[in-house]
Design an enzyme around this catalytic site. Structure first.
Site, mmCIF file in Angstrom:
data_model
loop_
_atom_site.group_PDB
_atom_site.id
_atom_site.type_symbol
_atom_site.label_atom_id
_atom_site.label_comp_id
_atom_site.label_asym_id
_atom_site.label_seq_id
_atom_site.Cartn_x
_atom_site.Cartn_y
_atom_site.Cartn_z
ATOM 1 N N CYS A 1 39.194 24.670 24.052
ATOM 2 C CA CYS A 1 38.735 26.063 24.039
ATOM 3 C C CYS A 1 37.388 26.196 23.330
ATOM 4 O O CYS A 1 37.331 26.224 22.097
ATOM 5 C CB CYS A 1 39.795 26.927 23.355
ATOM 6 N N CYS B 1 37.004 29.263 21.139
ATOM 7 C CA CYS B 1 37.751 29.198 19.869
ATOM 8 C C CYS B 1 37.041 28.284 18.874
ATOM 9 O O CYS B 1 36.963 28.582 17.693
ATOM 10 C CB CYS B 1 39.159 28.643 20.079
ATOM 11 N N ASP B 2 36.560 27.145 19.351
ATOM 12 C CA ASP B 2 36.128 26.090 18.431
ATOM 13 C C ASP B 2 34.638 25.772 18.459
ATOM 14 O O ASP B 2 34.162 24.991 17.625
ATOM 15 C CB ASP B 2 36.903 24.790 18.740
#
Ligand code: NAP
Length: 309
Positions: free
Chosen positions: A133, A136-137
């Site tokens: 992701c 997300c990261d």
């Protein structure tokens, strides 16, 4: 007993909620307790959902669809479904807290899950430099060198997004041409921070506690080489999330839930399926939303026929 229980809170589930609620069926919708909203929650700009000519952020789109569903009376419960009893006229949906919810119909819209490479290192280093992701990261990879594995729209989208943070993004693809749409390909080709590595398979991810690189196998020459990296993003597609219905509903060869023709009717009367969980081909937010509509209408007709009997 409820008229309709909807399982899943992506575009399919929530759109089914809009239609079922507007039909006065007071649907209850189970959204994941940890990651509600489905895959669009991990997306940045959505440019192809009709009605948003300037584009819209994935999470904002989901928030809007959810508030539209709630406006008409869809009750969203943040609880994970752990078990289903679908045979018979009364369907039973058990949630992780042990509560059992009964309904005359169930709409199954659980979407799909990130596909794994299937190499031992990816689980071991997951969250330690290996991610599925970018939204997300990506933030953790400022000025780093990273790679995105895959050749589809997801890989192009992730690679392009990650250039906001990383100094260098390799796209590693197992063939010499991309599966991604032309517009997404071109955007990646035009980005100076992105470099493509063609005909390459990742056979190992290096690193003791954090990912430090990958081993590449050239699919044409068979040559092996190592590539140093700070992070690896895997974007090789998704698989339908069907574990709750294995052995209960018929599945297709692709692993999606089998439905009758263009309907949402599964192999059990009163159980309907919609979105990515029935779709191995298109997998777009808008097709999922359309599929959710079909499921709500099918459920509505099924309930009307029950009343008539
Ligand atoms: P996808 O289209 O199925 O592409 C998966 C890619 O990963 C393919 O290039 C495939 O290689 C590669 N791959 C699969 N298994 C692999 C493995 N074990 N090892 C190495 N490579 C592997 O999946 P996706 O990119 O996630 O897209 C899924 C759907 O969502 C598509 O319909 C796409 O259009 C849509 N989507 C749209 C957008 C957008 O419009 N903004 C964004 C993201 C996704 P091969 O090419 O060799 O098969």
């Amino acid at each position: 007993m409820h008229q309709i229980i909807i399982i899943g809170s992506g575009p399919a589930g929530l759109t089914a909620g809009i239609y079922a609620a507007r039909a006065g069926l007071e649907p209850v919708l189970f959204a994941s307790s940890v990651s509600p909203g489905g895959e669009l929650m991990n997306t940045t700009e959505v440019e192809n959902f009709p009605g948003f000519p300037e584009g819209i952020q994935g999470p904002e789109l989901m928030e809007k669809i959810q508030s539209q569903a709630e406006r008409f009376g869809t009750k969203v419960e943040y609880a994970d479904v752990s078990e289903l009893d679908l045979d018979g006229d009364v369907k039973r949906v058990t949630t992780a807290d042990g509560n059992v919810h009964e309904a005359k119909t169930v709409i199954f819209a659980t979407g799909s899950a990130y596909r794994k490479l299937g190499i031992a290192d990816e689980e071991r280093l997951s969250g330690h430099g290996v991610s599925w992701c970018a939204t997300c990261d990506g933030f953790f990879f400022r000025e780093k060198t990273i790679a995105v594995i895959g050749g589809g729209d997801s890989a192009m989208e992730e690679a392009t997004f990650l250039t906001r943070f990383a100094s260098k993004v390799y796209v590693i693809h197992r063939r010499d041409s991309l599966k991604a749409s032309k517009i997404m390909q071109q955007r990646a080709f035009d980005n100076e921070k992105i470099e493509f590595i063609w005909n390459a398979e990742v056979t190992a991810i290096h690193g003791e506690t954090e990912a430090t690189g990958v081993r590449l196998n050239d699919t044409v020459t068979g040559e092996e080489r190592d590539l140093d990296l700070d992070g690896v993003f895997i974007a090789i597609g998704n698989d339908p999330r069907t574990h709750l219905v294995h052995g209960k509903l018929d599945l297709t060869e692709d692993g999606t839930i089998a439905v009758e023709g263009r309907t949402s009717k599964t192999s059990i009367p009163g159980v309907f399926a919609a979105g990515d969980v029935i779709d191995a081909s298109y997998r777009q937010a808008i097709t999922a939303a359309g599929s959710g509509t079909v499921a709500a209408l099918d459920a509505e007709h099924y309930l009307a026929a029950l009343e008539d009997n």
